[in-house]
Enzyme design. Structure first.
Site, short mmCIF file in Angstrom:
data_model
loop_
_atom_site.label_atom_id
_atom_site.label_comp_id
_atom_site.label_asym_id
_atom_site.label_seq_id
_atom_site.Cartn_x
_atom_site.Cartn_y
_atom_site.Cartn_z
N HIS A 248 -38.20 129.77 70.42
CA HIS A 248 -39.13 130.65 70.70
C HIS A 248 -38.75 132.11 70.61
CE1 HIS A 248 -41.29 132.77 74.33
NE2 HIS A 248 -41.67 131.32 74.90
N GLU A 306 -42.22 123.56 75.99
CA GLU A 306 -42.99 122.69 75.27
C GLU A 306 -42.15 121.07 74.88
OE1 GLU A 306 -46.08 123.21 75.67
OE2 GLU A 306 -46.33 124.93 74.44
N1 COA Z 1 -37.60 124.33 63.59
C1 COA Z 1 -37.13 124.65 62.46
N2 COA Z 1 -37.22 126.03 61.96
C2 COA Z 1 -37.66 127.13 62.71
C3 COA Z 1 -38.22 127.28 64.47
C4 COA Z 1 -38.62 125.50 64.13
N3 COA Z 1 -38.86 124.98 65.35
N4 COA Z 1 -38.26 127.63 64.64
C5 COA Z 1 -38.20 129.18 64.34
N5 COA Z 1 -37.30 128.02 62.90
C6 COA Z 1 -36.44 129.02 61.75
C7 COA Z 1 -38.38 129.17 60.53
O1 COA Z 1 -39.23 129.06 59.70
C8 COA Z 1 -37.35 130.59 60.79
O2 COA Z 1 -37.32 130.64 59.04
P1 COA Z 1 -37.15 131.34 58.30
O3 COA Z 1 -37.01 132.66 57.84
O4 COA Z 1 -36.58 130.63 56.87
O5 COA Z 1 -38.67 131.28 57.54
C9 COA Z 1 -36.89 131.25 61.26
O6 COA Z 1 -36.69 129.95 62.13
C10 COA Z 1 -37.30 132.68 62.29
O7 COA Z 1 -38.93 131.69 62.80
P2 COA Z 1 -40.12 132.74 62.89
O8 COA Z 1 -41.73 132.55 63.08
O9 COA Z 1 -39.68 134.36 62.93
O10 COA Z 1 -39.95 132.25 64.47
P3 COA Z 1 -40.78 133.53 65.55
O11 COA Z 1 -39.92 134.16 66.69
O12 COA Z 1 -42.15 133.79 65.03
O13 COA Z 1 -41.63 131.78 66.44
C11 COA Z 1 -42.19 129.83 67.07
C12 COA Z 1 -41.36 131.75 67.27
C13 COA Z 1 -42.24 129.00 69.10
C14 COA Z 1 -43.36 129.69 67.40
C15 COA Z 1 -41.69 128.97 66.72
O14 COA Z 1 -39.74 128.90 66.98
C16 COA Z 1 -42.09 127.37 66.40
O15 COA Z 1 -42.32 127.03 65.75
N6 COA Z 1 -41.05 126.55 67.05
C17 COA Z 1 -42.22 125.63 66.75
C18 COA Z 1 -43.39 125.14 67.75
C19 COA Z 1 -43.27 125.31 69.19
O16 COA Z 1 -42.37 124.30 69.84
N7 COA Z 1 -43.99 126.00 69.71
C20 COA Z 1 -43.48 126.72 71.56
C21 COA Z 1 -43.78 127.88 71.03
S1 COA Z 1 -43.78 128.03 73.05
#
Ligand code: COA
Length: 362
Positions: A248, A306
């Site tokens: 998140h 989710e």
């Molecule tokens: N699975 C695998 N790796 C994940 C991850 C997940 N669910 N969530 C984050 N990461 C990793 C990213 O790949 C990134 O790695 P990197 O630095 O090697 O590229 C690192 O963690 C940081 O990710 P980041 O994109 O900066 O996190 P964010 O704060 O922008 O993203 C979400 C938050 C929710 C978009 C992200 O956790 C995600 O894509 N989750 C899966 C989709 C989901 O469940 N969405 C519903 C949200 S309520």
């Protein structure tokens, strides 16, 4: 060479003041106008939370009845407006259908109109996907109970309506998430309520926001059984794919909404004799949490809302393709409150960008 700092994704940037909700990412707490989410879910009806968001306080019985009446009448108006046009706007995916249906609302539509339309349009899409007929709304029913009736095509089932209501309350409002922000940006230009709601719904449709629960179930299907969870998670991460329903932007601990949804679902399924699916999900969550914390020790990627949304909506027999639309049926309450707050206290939202294109010719 410029020294200006760019805040990619606006993470940590304060763009407004709000009285609507507090999302405490460090401690995993969510409160709506000061009310902890745990004190609202499975306690208050959806109408009360709508009143809390739009009137500023939990409604007294008379005001609560007025909200229930207003939503009931709005569902009937939405049905009258949508039914003759549904075939013309129905798209293969529920979110496109919902966007088009909300666009049928007049400029002076109220928050109840938007919620009524979302409920009727989502249910109409589900009924069509199942090859059934959309029942007529019953304005005398509570919103969650009637939404359950409309989308299931069955008579009200109290347990199912209670579970759906717990879900609607849980996800009605959540700070400056991408879609509420999109609604606020649109409202900040002076655009009308349906336009701002459509902007929010459009932002909600993406897999990184409201589109994750369908893929969570695809993941559970692919895993198949608990002992395969660990290997599955490792293979996905090795392939560079994200584990849906985990991580998140704000929470650095398990999402508090995952707790309340898991609790409501467990209560519902205890009544139904338990669920192997829930056990499988818990095993996948554990495996994902373990592997993600090994790979990202500083990041704390835990289950988000989710993850249990997926299981809850599946338990209610809602088709995967409609999950995000049902999310919108709740979150539009939050959009309406954000739109109102933006109109009364906000300025035109117009950020800036660091230009990195070719040097302008003189
Ligand atoms: N699975 C695998 N790796 C994940 C991850 C997940 N669910 N969530 C984050 N990461 C990793 C990213 O790949 C990134 O790695 P990197 O630095 O090697 O590229 C690192 O963690 C940081 O990710 P980041 O994109 O900066 O996190 P964010 O704060 O922008 O993203 C979400 C938050 C929710 C978009 C992200 O956790 C995600 O894509 N989750 C899966 C989709 C989901 O469940 N969405 C519903 C949200 S309520």
């Amino acid at each position: 060479m410029t020294t200006a700092q760019v805040f990619e994704g606006l993470a940590g940037v304060l763009v407004a003041k709000t009285e609507l909700s507090l999302v405490d990412g460090q401690h995993g707490r969510l409160s709506v106008r000061g009310h902890a989410i745990e004190s609202l879910v499975s306690v208050q009806p959806f109408e009360a939370v709508l009143g809390l968001l739009l009137d500023g306080a939990l409604p007294e019985p008379q005001r609560l009845a007025a909200w229930q009446r207003e939503l009931g009448e709005a569902r009937v108006r939405a049905d009258e407006r949508l039914r003759p046009r549904f075939l013309a706007i129905a798209a293969p995916d529920a979110m496109s259908t919902l966007r088009s249906a909300l666009s049928l609302l007049p400029a002076d539509a109220t928050p109840a109109d938007a919620l009524g339309m979302a409920a009727v349009a989502s249910a109409a899409w589900i009924c069509q996907a199942r090859g059934g007929q959309l029942p007529a709304p019953q304005p005398g029913l509570a919103h969650a109970a009637d939404l359950w009736r409309l989308l299931s095509g069955r008579e009200v089932n109290e347990g199912a309506a209670r579970l759906l209501e717990a879900y609607l309350v849980t996800v009605a409002e959540h700070g400056f998430n991408a879609s509420s922000f999109a609604a606020r940006v649109t409202a900040s230009t002076g655009a009308d309520l349906p336009s701002a709601v459509v902007a929010g719904v459009a932002a909600l449709s993406g897999p990184l926001h409201g589109g994750a629960p369908g893929p969570v179930l695809d993941m559970l299907d692919a895993v198949g059984s608990a002992e395969l969870a660990e290997g599955y998670v490792q293979a996905e991460l090795d392939a560079g794919r994200r584990i849906m329903g985990m991580g998140h932007r704000v929470y650095r601990v398990r999402d508090p909404r995952a707790f309340v949804l898991e609790r409501a679902l467990t209560e519902f399924q205890t009544g139904e004799g338990g669920s192997a699916r829930l056990e499988l999900a818990r095993a996948v969550e554990k495996a994902a949490e373990c592997e993600l914390s090994r790979r990202y020790p500083e990041r704390a990627l835990r289950a988000n809302v989710e993850f249990y949304t997926a299981l809850l909506l599946e338990a209610l027999d809602i088709p995967r393709g409609a999950f995000t639309a049902i999310f919108a049926c709740a979150r539009i309450a939050g959009y309406a409150a954000h739109i109102t707050e933006q109109r009364t206290s906000g300025r035109l939202i117009r950020p800036d960008a660091l230009y990195i294109g070719p040097t302008p010719s003189v």
